[in-house]
Design a protein around this motif. Structure first.
Motif, PDB file in Angstrom:
ATOM      1  N   LEU A  96       0.773  -1.266  -0.036  1.00 39.00           N
ATOM      2  CA  LEU A  96      -0.026   0.079   0.027  1.00 39.00           C
ATOM      3  C   LEU A  96       0.795   1.348  -0.104  1.00 39.00           C
ATOM      4  N   CYS A  97       1.980   1.454   0.867  1.00 41.80           N
ATOM      5  CA  CYS A  97       2.606   2.498   0.786  1.00 41.80           C
ATOM      6  C   CYS A  97       4.024   2.478   0.352  1.00 41.80           C
ATOM      7  N   ASP A  98       4.484   1.365   0.051  1.00 39.64           N
ATOM      8  CA  ASP A  98       5.935   0.648  -0.525  1.00 39.64           C
ATOM      9  C   ASP A  98       7.064   1.158   0.554  1.00 39.64           C
ATOM     10  N   ASP A  99       6.499   1.326   1.930  1.00 37.33           N
ATOM     11  CA  ASP A  99       7.731   1.394   2.817  1.00 37.33           C
ATOM     12  C   ASP A  99       8.679   0.007   2.673  1.00 37.33           C
ATOM     13  N   PRO A 100       9.839   0.034   2.744  1.00 36.56           N
ATOM     14  CA  PRO A 100      10.479  -1.170   2.869  1.00 36.56           C
ATOM     15  C   PRO A 100      10.524  -1.846   4.342  1.00 36.56           C
ATOM     16  N   MET A 101      10.437  -3.398   4.374  1.00 32.64           N
ATOM     17  CA  MET A 101      10.588  -3.762   5.678  1.00 32.64           C
ATOM     18  C   MET A 101      10.891  -5.362   5.446  1.00 32.64           C
ATOM     19  N   PRO A 102      11.202  -6.025   6.566  1.00 33.47           N
ATOM     20  CA  PRO A 102      11.269  -7.497   6.591  1.00 33.47           C
ATOM     21  C   PRO A 102       9.709  -8.361   5.890  1.00 33.47           C
ATOM     22  N   HIS A 103       9.818  -9.127   5.083  1.00 36.46           N
ATOM     23  CA  HIS A 103       8.688  -9.677   4.545  1.00 36.46           C
ATOM     24  C   HIS A 103       7.636 -10.306   5.484  1.00 36.46           C
ATOM     25  N   GLY A 104       8.259 -10.800   6.528  1.00 32.39           N
ATOM     26  CA  GLY A 104       7.324 -11.449   7.823  1.00 32.39           C
ATOM     27  C   GLY A 104       6.658 -10.228   8.510  1.00 32.39           C
ATOM     28  N   ASP A 105       7.089  -8.891   8.312  1.00 31.90           N
ATOM     29  CA  ASP A 105       6.518  -7.841   9.099  1.00 31.90           C
ATOM     30  C   ASP A 105       5.319  -7.146   8.388  1.00 31.90           C
ATOM     31  N   ARG A 106       4.932  -7.510   6.969  1.00 33.44           N
ATOM     32  CA  ARG A 106       4.230  -6.953   6.144  1.00 33.44           C
ATOM     33  C   ARG A 106       2.574  -7.139   6.792  1.00 33.44           C
ATOM     34  N   HIS A 107       2.231  -8.127   7.208  1.00 33.87           N
ATOM     35  CA  HIS A 107       0.725  -8.300   7.595  1.00 33.87           C
ATOM     36  C   HIS A 107       0.624  -7.400   8.711  1.00 33.87           C
ATOM     37  N   ARG A 108       1.304  -7.466   9.633  1.00 36.43           N
ATOM     38  CA  ARG A 108       1.312  -6.702  10.822  1.00 36.43           C
ATOM     39  C   ARG A 108       1.405  -5.040  10.554  1.00 36.43           C
ATOM     40  N   HIS A 109       2.229  -4.852   9.722  1.00 40.00           N
ATOM     41  CA  HIS A 109       2.442  -3.434   9.219  1.00 40.00           C
ATOM     42  C   HIS A 109       1.182  -2.956   8.785  1.00 40.00           C
ATOM     43  N   VAL A 110       0.434  -3.769   7.754  1.00 40.85           N
ATOM     44  CA  VAL A 110      -0.848  -3.197   7.028  1.00 40.85           C
ATOM     45  C   VAL A 110      -1.735  -3.195   7.958  1.00 40.85           C
ATOM     46  N   GLN A 111      -1.913  -3.972   9.007  1.00 40.37           N
ATOM     47  CA  GLN A 111      -3.210  -4.088   9.810  1.00 40.37           C
ATOM     48  C   GLN A 111      -2.911  -2.979  10.938  1.00 40.37           C
ATOM     49  N   GLU A 112      -1.473  -2.491  11.347  1.00 40.92           N
ATOM     50  CA  GLU A 112      -1.362  -1.665  12.524  1.00 40.92           C
ATOM     51  C   GLU A 112      -0.837  -0.381  12.033  1.00 40.92           C
ATOM     52  N   ASP A 113       0.337  -0.285  11.218  1.00 35.62           N
ATOM     53  CA  ASP A 113       1.037   0.867  10.847  1.00 35.62           C
ATOM     54  C   ASP A 113       0.903   1.404   9.828  1.00 35.62           C
ATOM     55  N   CYS A 114       0.472   0.870   8.623  1.00 35.74           N
ATOM     56  CA  CYS A 114       0.379   1.451   7.438  1.00 35.74           C
ATOM     57  C   CYS A 114      -0.411   2.840   7.349  1.00 35.74           C
ATOM     58  N   SER A 115       0.152   3.758   6.921  1.00 32.50           N
ATOM     59  CA  SER A 115      -0.397   5.138   6.891  1.00 32.50           C
ATOM     60  C   SER A 115      -1.445   5.054   5.620  1.00 32.50           C
ATOM     61  N   GLU A 116      -1.690   3.975   4.656  1.00 32.57           N
ATOM     62  CA  GLU A 116      -2.548   3.952   3.542  1.00 32.57           C
ATOM     63  C   GLU A 116      -3.457   2.897   3.713  1.00 32.57           C
ATOM     64  N   TYR A 117      -3.574   2.183   4.784  1.00 31.99           N
ATOM     65  CA  TYR A 117      -4.568   1.356   5.001  1.00 31.99           C
ATOM     66  C   TYR A 117      -5.931   1.945   4.977  1.00 31.99           C
ATOM     67  N   ALA A 118      -6.843   1.502   4.394  1.00 33.19           N
ATOM     68  CA  ALA A 118      -8.255   1.972   4.385  1.00 33.19           C
ATOM     69  C   ALA A 118      -8.942   1.685   5.666  1.00 33.19           C
ATOM     70  N   VAL A 119      -9.399   2.804   6.212  1.00 39.37           N
ATOM     71  CA  VAL A 119     -10.368   2.517   7.541  1.00 39.37           C
ATOM     72  C   VAL A 119     -11.837   2.994   7.061  1.00 39.37           C
ATOM     73  N   PRO A 120     -12.733   2.681   7.732  1.00 36.55           N
ATOM     74  CA  PRO A 120     -14.047   3.300   7.538  1.00 36.55           C
ATOM     75  C   PRO A 120     -14.084   4.637   8.109  1.00 36.55           C
ATOM     76  N   CYS A 121     -14.799   5.436   7.556  1.00 33.17           N
ATOM     77  CA  CYS A 121     -15.138   7.035   8.021  1.00 33.17           C
ATOM     78  C   CYS A 121     -15.435   6.860   9.459  1.00 33.17           C
ATOM     79  N   PRO A 122     -14.820   7.572  10.461  1.00 36.23           N
ATOM     80  CA  PRO A 122     -15.363   7.723  11.760  1.00 36.23           C
ATOM     81  C   PRO A 122     -16.744   8.232  11.907  1.00 36.23           C
ATOM     82  N   TYR A 123     -17.112   8.961  10.803  1.00 34.79           N
ATOM     83  CA  TYR A 123     -18.405   9.491  11.004  1.00 34.79           C
ATOM     84  C   TYR A 123     -19.439   8.715  10.343  1.00 34.79           C
ATOM     85  N   ARG A 124     -19.046   7.378   9.848  1.00 40.19           N
ATOM     86  CA  ARG A 124     -19.871   6.588   9.315  1.00 40.19           C
ATOM     87  C   ARG A 124     -20.781   7.138   8.014  1.00 40.19           C
TER      88      ARG A 124
END
Length: 170
Positions: A96-124
């Motif tokens: 999503l964001c092209d940040d480099p990282m160890p391959h094994g960290d990708r899933h955690r990064h996308v779910q927890e740290d990625c600035s480009e991971y899509a989240v639902p609007c907090p105002y619904r």
């Protein structure tokens, strides 16, 4: 005779069997020239008690620690494939964001740290927004009034139901 062949004594062996012997000791007895398999299972030929230890030091089938320190032992001959395609510590990038990282960290990064991971609007409002854009989105977001009047309002606007005096205030 019992029908089983007795081992040939060194002095009775054909000369060509020992032609490659470079022994300088009289204790060799040439029995060390019998084929010995590599301890790592490689198909090397010509190994015997004289040279098998030297071969095993450099054998491509020898398991070695992964150079990327993932904790796995990999045959030297498979190390390039392991470090480029399999190792959890190989360099990879976030899809999503092209940040480099160890391959094994990708899933955690996308779910927890990625600035480009899509989240639902907090105002619904129903939109999914990249995490890095939530602040900008919420400044202009229009959604159904949270007080239940059914109006579509911006987050910063107050609906008429909220701003109207309640019957209790009269």
């Amino acid at each position: 005779s019992t029908g089983t062949a007795e081992p040939m004594a060194a002095e009775d062996a054909p000369v060509e069997l020992f032609a490659s012997c470079r022994c300088t000791t009289s204790a060799c007895g040439h029995h060390r020239h019998v084929h010995v398999p590599c301890g790592y299972g490689c198909p090397a030929l010509g190994l015997n008690a004289h040279n098998v230890a030297d071969h095993e030091l450099l054998c491509d089938w020898k398991p070695v620690d992964c150079g990327l320190k993932c904790g796995q032992k990999v045959q030297q001959r498979e190390m390039e494939r392991h470090t480029s395609l399999e190792c959890e510590n190989r360099l990879s990038s976030c899809p999503l964001c092209d940040d480099p990282m160890p391959h094994g960290d990708r899933h955690r990064h996308v779910q927890e740290d990625c600035s480009e991971y899509a989240v639902p609007c907090p105002y619904r409002c129903g939109d999914s927004i990249p995490g890095s854009s939530v602040r900008e989105h919420t400044a202009v977001c229009r959604a159904e009034c949270s007080f239940g009047c059914g109006e579509i309002v911006s987050r910063t606007a107050r609906c008429l139901l909220y701003t109207s005096p309640s019957p209790r205030d009269s």
